[in-house]
Design a protein around this motif. Structure first.
Motif, PDB file in Angstrom:
ATOM      1  N   LYS A  33       0.807  -1.220   0.000  1.00 43.14           N
ATOM      2  CA  LYS A  33       0.000   0.000   0.000  1.00 43.14           C
ATOM      3  C   LYS A  33       0.841   1.271   0.000  1.00 43.14           C
ATOM      4  O   LYS A  33       0.483   2.270  -0.645  1.00 43.14           O
ATOM      5  CB  LYS A  33      -0.941   0.011   1.209  1.00 43.14           C
ATOM      6  N   ASP A  34       1.964   1.250   0.720  1.00 46.82           N
ATOM      7  CA  ASP A  34       2.748   2.468   0.897  1.00 46.82           C
ATOM      8  C   ASP A  34       3.506   2.868  -0.369  1.00 46.82           C
ATOM      9  O   ASP A  34       3.544   4.040  -0.734  1.00 46.82           O
ATOM     10  CB  ASP A  34       3.721   2.297   2.075  1.00 46.82           C
ATOM     11  N   SER A  35       4.113   1.903  -1.040  1.00 46.34           N
ATOM     12  CA  SER A  35       4.847   2.237  -2.263  1.00 46.34           C
ATOM     13  C   SER A  35       3.896   2.629  -3.389  1.00 46.34           C
ATOM     14  O   SER A  35       4.178   3.532  -4.177  1.00 46.34           O
ATOM     15  CB  SER A  35       5.758   1.085  -2.689  1.00 46.34           C
ATOM     16  N   TYR A  36       2.735   1.975  -3.466  1.00 44.33           N
ATOM     17  CA  TYR A  36       1.713   2.397  -4.430  1.00 44.33           C
ATOM     18  C   TYR A  36       1.301   3.842  -4.145  1.00 44.33           C
ATOM     19  O   TYR A  36       1.174   4.673  -5.051  1.00 44.33           O
ATOM     20  CB  TYR A  36       0.466   1.517  -4.322  1.00 44.33           C
ATOM     21  N   GLY A  37       1.049   4.135  -2.873  1.00 46.25           N
ATOM     22  CA  GLY A  37       0.619   5.478  -2.491  1.00 46.25           C
ATOM     23  C   GLY A  37       1.672   6.519  -2.794  1.00 46.25           C
ATOM     24  O   GLY A  37       1.357   7.618  -3.276  1.00 46.25           O
ATOM     25  N   LEU A  38       2.931   6.197  -2.506  1.00 44.71           N
ATOM     26  CA  LEU A  38       4.021   7.127  -2.799  1.00 44.71           C
ATOM     27  C   LEU A  38       4.059   7.463  -4.279  1.00 44.71           C
ATOM     28  O   LEU A  38       4.126   8.632  -4.665  1.00 44.71           O
ATOM     29  CB  LEU A  38       5.357   6.521  -2.362  1.00 44.71           C
ATOM     30  N   LEU A  39       4.003   6.438  -5.129  1.00 45.89           N
ATOM     31  CA  LEU A  39       4.058   6.667  -6.573  1.00 45.89           C
ATOM     32  C   LEU A  39       2.885   7.530  -7.027  1.00 45.89           C
ATOM     33  O   LEU A  39       3.067   8.487  -7.799  1.00 45.89           O
ATOM     34  CB  LEU A  39       4.047   5.330  -7.318  1.00 45.89           C
ATOM     35  N   ALA A  40       1.696   7.229  -6.535  1.00 45.76           N
ATOM     36  CA  ALA A  40       0.505   7.982  -6.953  1.00 45.76           C
ATOM     37  C   ALA A  40       0.614   9.448  -6.552  1.00 45.76           C
ATOM     38  O   ALA A  40       0.282  10.348  -7.337  1.00 45.76           O
ATOM     39  CB  ALA A  40      -0.743   7.357  -6.330  1.00 45.76           C
ATOM     40  N   LEU A  41       1.082   9.721  -5.357  1.00 44.93           N
ATOM     41  CA  LEU A  41       1.176  11.102  -4.877  1.00 44.93           C
ATOM     42  C   LEU A  41       2.274  11.873  -5.613  1.00 44.93           C
ATOM     43  O   LEU A  41       2.129  13.065  -5.897  1.00 44.93           O
ATOM     44  CB  LEU A  41       1.415  11.109  -3.367  1.00 44.93           C
ATOM     45  N   LEU A  42       3.368  11.194  -5.933  1.00 44.68           N
ATOM     46  CA  LEU A  42       4.423  11.844  -6.733  1.00 44.68           C
ATOM     47  C   LEU A  42       3.899  12.173  -8.127  1.00 44.68           C
ATOM     48  O   LEU A  42       4.179  13.252  -8.670  1.00 44.68           O
ATOM     49  CB  LEU A  42       5.645  10.932  -6.828  1.00 44.68           C
ATOM     50  N   LEU A  43       3.149  11.248  -8.724  1.00 43.80           N
ATOM     51  CA  LEU A  43       2.561  11.505 -10.039  1.00 43.80           C
ATOM     52  C   LEU A  43       1.580  12.666  -9.970  1.00 43.80           C
ATOM     53  O   LEU A  43       1.478  13.472 -10.909  1.00 43.80           O
ATOM     54  CB  LEU A  43       1.855  10.248 -10.549  1.00 43.80           C
ATOM     55  N   ASP A  44       0.844  12.772  -8.880  1.00 42.80           N
ATOM     56  CA  ASP A  44      -0.090  13.876  -8.669  1.00 42.80           C
ATOM     57  C   ASP A  44       0.660  15.210  -8.689  1.00 42.80           C
ATOM     58  O   ASP A  44       0.275  16.159  -9.371  1.00 42.80           O
ATOM     59  CB  ASP A  44      -0.795  13.685  -7.322  1.00 42.80           C
ATOM     60  N   LEU A  45       1.756  15.272  -7.940  1.00 46.40           N
ATOM     61  CA  LEU A  45       2.560  16.498  -7.900  1.00 46.40           C
ATOM     62  C   LEU A  45       3.170  16.807  -9.258  1.00 46.40           C
ATOM     63  O   LEU A  45       3.189  17.960  -9.710  1.00 46.40           O
ATOM     64  CB  LEU A  45       3.668  16.366  -6.854  1.00 46.40           C
TER      65      LEU A  45
END
Length: 292
Positions: A70-82
């Protein structure tokens, strides 16, 4: 660039999608007020870590470690958002290290990354067999598994021309590591948000340092990431880290807000009030003679 101020100004007045669009990854994300608040809070925490630890200094290309949790998926998604918003001037490449675990669903990550249009690299290295061979029965897999995985990720980062390796460790990971060192290692040490590797050619960055695990779990559930469970470390009972997790959860339950206070304490260190003469010159202390 003040990333925190820019995004706060933008999101306080409009919904994320109205603020210039959103990465396709968020096309089916919830439109609820609660999810937007969660997303905004996580983005703010990441931006604060960027600023506090100067993570963007000289950076051009990042390797984002993707385990399938969950954490690495979330990190990638939030970086892509930025990045979609033009607030992260860094090229991203996702990387999964397939460690040869039995029954590992090899198709899930490459299919997912291709679907959302993220450059990626899937690397196969059978570290699973090495860990099972080297660690005696009843021993803990985590330490050796982590070292082997990290060494391979460093190599891949170099081969891909990356400046840094990004890992999805969050607030609880940092606190649990601190207390493991405190109780079992006899030292005050945690998990730094920014670290240079021993060779001095790569940074290790943890942008989720201020993000709560519970927030990451809620985010992953709302985004419906295709989670892949770990059948190695995740299969063991009685781990020291699990004990620390339970202890912190109990403290937070009895005294809400203590985790944030503990994390803040790690950034407000007073060496003169500890017992390490290498950090503070106790021998240099002397009383002023009032008669002089």
């Amino acid at each position: 660039m003040n990333i925190v101020a820019n995004i706060d100004d933008m999101q306080d007045s409009v919904e994320p999608e109205e603020a210039g669009g959103s990465h396709p990854l968020f096309a089916h994300a919830p439109r609820s007020v609660s999810f937007n608040k969660l997303r905004k809070r996580l983005l703010r925490n990441i931006r604060q870590a960027f600023d506090d630890f100067d993570m963007l200094k000289g950076q051009k290309r990042w390797l984002v470690g993707l385990s399938g949790g969950k954490d690495s998926y979330g990190l990638l998604a939030l970086l892509l958002d930025l990045k979609w918003r033009g607030l992260l001037p860094v090229e991203l490449i996702a990387c999964n290290l397939d460690q040869g675990q039995p029954n590992f669903p090899k198709h899930i990550l490459p299919d997912y990354l291709a679907k959302i249009g993220v450059p990626h690299r899937i690397e196969y290295r059978d570290t699973y067999s090495i860990v099972k061979e080297k660690v005696p029965a009843g021993g803990t897999y985590c330490s050796l598994c982590s070292r082997l995985r990290r060494g391979n990720l460093y190599r891949i980062a170099r081969e891909e021309g990356c400046d840094a390796l990004l890992l999805g460790h969050h607030r609880e990971d940092i606190l649990e590591t601190f207390f493991m060192n405190f109780f079992h290692g006899g030292r005050l040490a945690g998990m730094p948000a920014k670290l240079m590797n021993d060779e001095g050619d790569l940074m290790v960055l943890r942008p989720l340092a201020y993000c709560a695990e519970d927030d990451m779990a809620k985010f992953a559930s709302a985004m419906e990431f295709p989670i892949i469970p770990c059948d190695l470390c995740g299969s063991q009972d009685g781990l020291q880290r699990n004990a620390m997790k339970d202890m912190l959860a109990d403290i937070e339950r009895r005294m809400p807000g203590r985790k944030d206070v503990m994390l803040r304490a790690l950034s407000h260190v007073n060496p003169s009030h500890l017992l390490d003469p290498k950090l503070f010159d106790f021998s240099g202390l002397s009383v002023t003679d009032p008669s002089s």
